[in-house]
Design an enzyme around this catalytic site. Structure first.
Site, PDB file in Angstrom:
ATOM      1  CG  HIS A 172      11.679   5.394   9.063  1.00 29.05           C
ATOM      2  ND1 HIS A 172      11.858   6.353   8.085  1.00 29.05           N
ATOM      3  CD2 HIS A 172      10.923   4.425   8.492  1.00 29.05           C
ATOM      4  CE1 HIS A 172      11.231   5.963   6.978  1.00 29.05           C
ATOM      5  NE2 HIS A 172      10.654   4.796   7.200  1.00 29.05           N
TER       6      HIS A 172
ATOM      7  CG  HIS B 177       7.443   4.134   9.697  1.00 29.39           C
ATOM      8  ND1 HIS B 177       6.610   4.371   8.643  1.00 29.39           N
ATOM      9  CD2 HIS B 177       7.298   2.821   9.973  1.00 29.39           C
ATOM     10  CE1 HIS B 177       5.998   3.247   8.288  1.00 29.39           C
ATOM     11  NE2 HIS B 177       6.394   2.289   9.095  1.00 29.39           N
TER      12      HIS B 177
ATOM     13  CG  ASP C 111      -0.116  -0.331   2.502  1.00 29.72           C
ATOM     14  OD1 ASP C 111       1.104  -0.082   2.500  1.00 29.72           O
ATOM     15  OD2 ASP C 111      -0.707  -0.824   3.476  1.00 29.72           O
TER      16      ASP C 111
ATOM     17  CD  GLU D  88       0.923  -6.656   3.132  1.00 28.22           C
ATOM     18  OE1 GLU D  88       1.090  -5.475   2.817  1.00 28.22           O
ATOM     19  OE2 GLU D  88       1.588  -7.207   4.022  1.00 28.22           O
TER      20      GLU D  88
ATOM     21  NE  ARG E 180       3.514  10.171   4.351  1.00 29.88           N
ATOM     22  CZ  ARG E 180       4.324  10.963   3.643  1.00 29.88           C
ATOM     23  NH1 ARG E 180       4.058  12.242   3.531  1.00 29.88           N
ATOM     24  NH2 ARG E 180       5.374  10.469   3.043  1.00 29.88           N
TER      25      ARG E 180
ATOM     26  CD  GLU F 194       0.697   4.239   4.633  1.00 27.56           C
ATOM     27  OE1 GLU F 194      -0.178   4.936   5.207  1.00 27.56           O
ATOM     28  OE2 GLU F 194       1.913   4.507   4.691  1.00 27.56           O
TER      29      GLU F 194
HETATM   30  C1  UD1 Z   1       6.944   4.785   3.302  1.00 28.32           C
HETATM   31  C2  UD1 Z   1       5.515   4.355   2.951  1.00 28.32           C
HETATM   32  C3  UD1 Z   1       4.866   3.654   4.131  1.00 28.32           C
HETATM   33  C4  UD1 Z   1       5.742   2.531   4.656  1.00 28.32           C
HETATM   34  C5  UD1 Z   1       7.128   3.071   4.946  1.00 28.32           C
HETATM   35  C6  UD1 Z   1       8.036   1.953   5.360  1.00 28.32           C
HETATM   36  C7  UD1 Z   1       4.222   5.790   1.444  1.00 28.32           C
HETATM   37  C8  UD1 Z   1       3.315   6.938   1.350  1.00 28.32           C
HETATM   38  N1  UD1 Z   1       4.697   5.531   2.661  1.00 28.32           N
HETATM   39  O1  UD1 Z   1       6.837   5.781   4.316  1.00 28.32           O
HETATM   40  O2  UD1 Z   1       3.618   3.094   3.717  1.00 28.32           O
HETATM   41  O3  UD1 Z   1       5.179   2.027   5.827  1.00 28.32           O
HETATM   42  O4  UD1 Z   1       7.672   3.671   3.763  1.00 28.32           O
HETATM   43  O5  UD1 Z   1       9.171   2.425   6.023  1.00 28.32           O
HETATM   44  O6  UD1 Z   1       4.517   5.161   0.474  1.00 28.32           O
HETATM   45  N2  UD1 Z   1      14.486   8.304   3.765  1.00 28.32           N
HETATM   46  C9  UD1 Z   1      15.836   8.227   3.510  1.00 28.32           C
HETATM   47  N3  UD1 Z   1      16.374   7.002   3.183  1.00 28.32           N
HETATM   48  C10 UD1 Z   1      15.617   5.869   3.111  1.00 28.32           C
HETATM   49  C11 UD1 Z   1      14.245   5.965   3.388  1.00 28.32           C
HETATM   50  C12 UD1 Z   1      13.686   7.185   3.696  1.00 28.32           C
HETATM   51  O7  UD1 Z   1      16.562   9.196   3.558  1.00 28.32           O
HETATM   52  O8  UD1 Z   1      16.157   4.789   2.807  1.00 28.32           O
HETATM   53  C13 UD1 Z   1      13.906   9.617   4.132  1.00 28.32           C
HETATM   54  C14 UD1 Z   1      13.824  10.605   2.979  1.00 28.32           C
HETATM   55  O9  UD1 Z   1      14.091  11.876   3.487  1.00 28.32           O
HETATM   56  C15 UD1 Z   1      12.367  10.541   2.582  1.00 28.32           C
HETATM   57  C16 UD1 Z   1      11.679  10.293   3.915  1.00 28.32           C
HETATM   58  O10 UD1 Z   1      12.570   9.425   4.599  1.00 28.32           O
HETATM   59  O11 UD1 Z   1      11.929  11.731   1.961  1.00 28.32           O
HETATM   60  C17 UD1 Z   1      10.322   9.683   3.858  1.00 28.32           C
HETATM   61  O12 UD1 Z   1      10.284   8.533   3.017  1.00 28.32           O
HETATM   62  P1  UD1 Z   1       8.882   8.116   2.320  1.00 28.32           P
HETATM   63  O13 UD1 Z   1       9.103   6.872   1.522  1.00 28.32           O
HETATM   64  O14 UD1 Z   1       8.301   9.272   1.618  1.00 28.32           O
HETATM   65  O15 UD1 Z   1       7.930   7.832   3.539  1.00 28.32           O
HETATM   66  P2  UD1 Z   1       8.024   6.773   4.699  1.00 28.32           P
HETATM   67  O16 UD1 Z   1       7.535   7.447   5.932  1.00 28.32           O
HETATM   68  O17 UD1 Z   1       9.317   6.094   4.680  1.00 28.32           O
HETATM   69  N1  UDP Z   2      12.848  -3.755   9.728  1.00 26.18           N
HETATM   70  C1  UDP Z   2      14.192  -3.920   9.487  1.00 26.18           C
HETATM   71  N2  UDP Z   2      15.089  -3.118  10.153  1.00 26.18           N
HETATM   72  C2  UDP Z   2      14.700  -2.172  11.044  1.00 26.18           C
HETATM   73  C3  UDP Z   2      13.308  -2.003  11.284  1.00 26.18           C
HETATM   74  C4  UDP Z   2      12.407  -2.806  10.603  1.00 26.18           C
HETATM   75  O1  UDP Z   2      14.583  -4.773   8.679  1.00 26.18           O
HETATM   76  O2  UDP Z   2      15.564  -1.493  11.612  1.00 26.18           O
HETATM   77  C5  UDP Z   2      11.882  -4.585   8.984  1.00 26.18           C
HETATM   78  C6  UDP Z   2      10.836  -5.300   9.806  1.00 26.18           C
HETATM   79  O3  UDP Z   2      11.293  -6.575  10.215  1.00 26.18           O
HETATM   80  C7  UDP Z   2       9.659  -5.396   8.852  1.00 26.18           C
HETATM   81  C8  UDP Z   2       9.829  -4.182   7.964  1.00 26.18           C
HETATM   82  O4  UDP Z   2      11.151  -3.715   8.154  1.00 26.18           O
HETATM   83  O5  UDP Z   2       9.728  -6.541   8.023  1.00 26.18           O
HETATM   84  C9  UDP Z   2       8.839  -3.123   8.333  1.00 26.18           C
HETATM   85  O6  UDP Z   2       9.161  -1.929   7.731  1.00 26.18           O
HETATM   86  P1  UDP Z   2       8.530  -0.556   8.175  1.00 26.18           P
HETATM   87  O7  UDP Z   2       8.164  -0.622   9.606  1.00 26.18           O
HETATM   88  O8  UDP Z   2       9.457   0.499   7.726  1.00 26.18           O
HETATM   89  O9  UDP Z   2       7.233  -0.462   7.247  1.00 26.18           O
HETATM   90  P2  UDP Z   2       5.723  -1.022   7.366  1.00 26.18           P
HETATM   91  O10 UDP Z   2       5.782  -2.493   7.551  1.00 26.18           O
HETATM   92  O11 UDP Z   2       5.083  -0.303   8.504  1.00 26.18           O
HETATM   93  O12 UDP Z   2       5.117  -0.621   6.069  1.00 26.18           O
END
Ligand code: UD1
Ligand code: UDP
Length: 387
Positions: free
Chosen positions: A245, A212, A96, A118, A214, A132
């Site tokens: 995160h 993490h 999602d 999923e 939103r 999501e």
């Molecule tokens: C995204 C997904 C969320 C999921 C989450 C898993 C959407 C809208 N949200 O949220 O459903 O649960 O990922 O973690 O798709 N960033 C980095 N490096 C990384 C990852 C993130 O620098 O490897 C930083 C960047 O500044 C980025 C911000 O995190 O702009 C947010 O990342 P984004 O993918 O937009 O949202 P998440 O909160 O990670």
């Molecule tokens: N996870 C990981 N390292 C971390 C934190 C989480 O590998 O430091 C894994 C966790 O086991 C799970 C997935 O990341 O499988 C969940 O990711 P996240 O919580 O970012 O996203 P969500 O599942 O809420 O979309």
């Protein structure tokens, strides 16, 4: 040979699509073309590296503080040329995220069947989790094959009048990924985590925290930060580990409260194999993560979920997961109860596994074969929930 293109961009998608990619690569009748959007970067690469996956295409779209619309627009635009070039027989999207829905839209607009892994999770609140819940509903509208992890998610889709023949209960591939790595007890690279392991083996309790979402960013997350600070003070004998995160918005909200707390360990995102090892060492898991809610119950760990609702009710029903919201006082009290009341702890620490049996990827391939007219589906995953 049928050409299948998985499209993904974030850590959880990468973890959950990895078993499918491995199965596609091992099969003789599929050509697998891996496309990542790079919605995440370090957190995505960490997973691909662990599972030995080298993407064929990488849109590398990430930007600091990216907006949903930036991610959506860059993904659809970037995928269009790749779809034109590759002409896959099906595109596989997972879950999602914005990458997932944008991937589905890009494929649908080119007439390519969308396989949604999923499928059918619903919180029934369009604003929570945001975005999501809306993303997965939009993807359901344009998918040709809906791979529901459990009978609960299948029932949700049928209630929305999705054609029953297009829905198949595969189990969740997160359990395939988990079972692939968890027994290896992958050694920790981070010295701080090596010390945590020694302390736990010496009898210290561990609370593992991730956050993490939103909709929790801002005041709610600051409340969680305050609750953690108080917990660390009133339970100086307990260790609190927070793999942070990468999102700077998350770090700015929560980390200032944890500075100088000697029993709080804040780390960079922990590679998946090591993270599952960390779950296995934990006494209590405090999280707003979707994936962690699915993994920790399988390992018999009580999970306190910092959300008002969940699209994953199966382990709540089983008693291993409790929804506690983000109110500072409630978070403080719920964690304290599990740390101090052994009867309450025992009630929540039964290992349950409604999400899968480790064969979801194999079943997924069988359903893709049926979609493409080259084979028959296996029997569905039986989650034992009787829906
Ligand atoms: C995204 C997904 C969320 C999921 C989450 C898993 C959407 C809208 N949200 O949220 O459903 O649960 O990922 O973690 O798709 N960033 C980095 N490096 C990384 C990852 C993130 O620098 O490897 C930083 C960047 O500044 C980025 C911000 O995190 O702009 C947010 O990342 P984004 O993918 O937009 O949202 P998440 O909160 O990670
Ligand atoms: N996870 C990981 N390292 C971390 C934190 C989480 O590998 O430091 C894994 C966790 O086991 C799970 C997935 O990341 O499988 C969940 O990711 P996240 O919580 O970012 O996203 P969500 O599942 O809420 O979309």
């Amino acid at each position: 040979m049928k050409k299948i293109m998985p499209v993904y961009g974030t850590r959880p998608e990468a973890i959950k699509v990895a078993p499918i990619i491995k199965a596609l690569q091992d099969a003789d009748d599929f050509d697998c073309v891996v496309t990542v959007t790079g919605q995440h970067r370090e957190m995505l690469d960490q997973v691909n590296e662990l599972f030995g996956i080298e993407p064929d295409h990488d849109l590398n779209i990430i930007q600091p503080r990216q907006t949903l619309n930036m991610v959506m627009a860059k993904t659809i635009d970037g995928l269009d040329a790749i779809l034109e070039q590759e002409q896959p027989d099906a595109v596989v999207v997972q879950g999602d995220t914005t990458t997932s829905t944008a991937g589905a839209i890009a494929a649908f607009n080119r007439g390519i069947p969308v396989v949604h892994v999923e499928a059918g999770l619903r919180s029934f609140n369009i604003f929570s989790p945001f975005p999501e819940e809306a993303n997965r509903k939009m993807t359901s509208q344009i998918s040709s094959l809906h791979l529901a992890p459990t009978s609960v998610s299948k029932a949700n889709l049928l209630r929305e009048a999705v054609n029953e023949d297009d829905v198949y209960v595969s189990g969740n591939t997160v359990i395939d990924a988990l079972l692939d790595v968890v027994d290896k007890k992958v050694p920790f690279e981070d010295e701080a985590l090596q010390n945590v392991q020694k302390a736990v083996e010496g009898g210290q309790k561990l609370v593992l925290v991730t956050t993490h979402r939103r909709e929790n960013q801002g005041d709610a997350m600051r409340g969680v930060g305050r609750a953690l600070a108080r917990l660390s003070e009133t339970h100086p004998d307990v260790l609190f580990v927070l793999p942070a995160h990468k999102n700077p918005v998350v770090r700015e909200a929560i980390l200032p409260f944890l500075e100088g707390k000697t029993n709080v360990v804040v780390t960079e995102p922990v590679a998946y194999g090591q993270f599952t090892h960390l779950i296995s060492l934990a006494n209590v898991v405090l999280t707003d993560s979707g994936g962690v809610q699915e993994e920790a119950p399988g390992l018999g760990k009580p999970v306190l979920v910092m959300r008002e609702n969940t699209e994953r009710p199966e382990a709540v029903t089983a008693g291993t997961v409790r929804l506690i919201g983000t109110d500072e006082e409630r978070v403080y009290n719920e964690v304290t109860e599990l740390l101090t009341d052994s009867a309450a702890y025992e009630r929540m620490s039964n290992a349950v596994n409604p999400y899968g049996d480790g064969n979801a990827a194999r079943r997924t391939l069988s359903a893709i074969r049926e979609l493409l007219g080259t084979g028959k589906r296996e029997a569905e995953f039986d989650d034992g929930l009787g829906n």
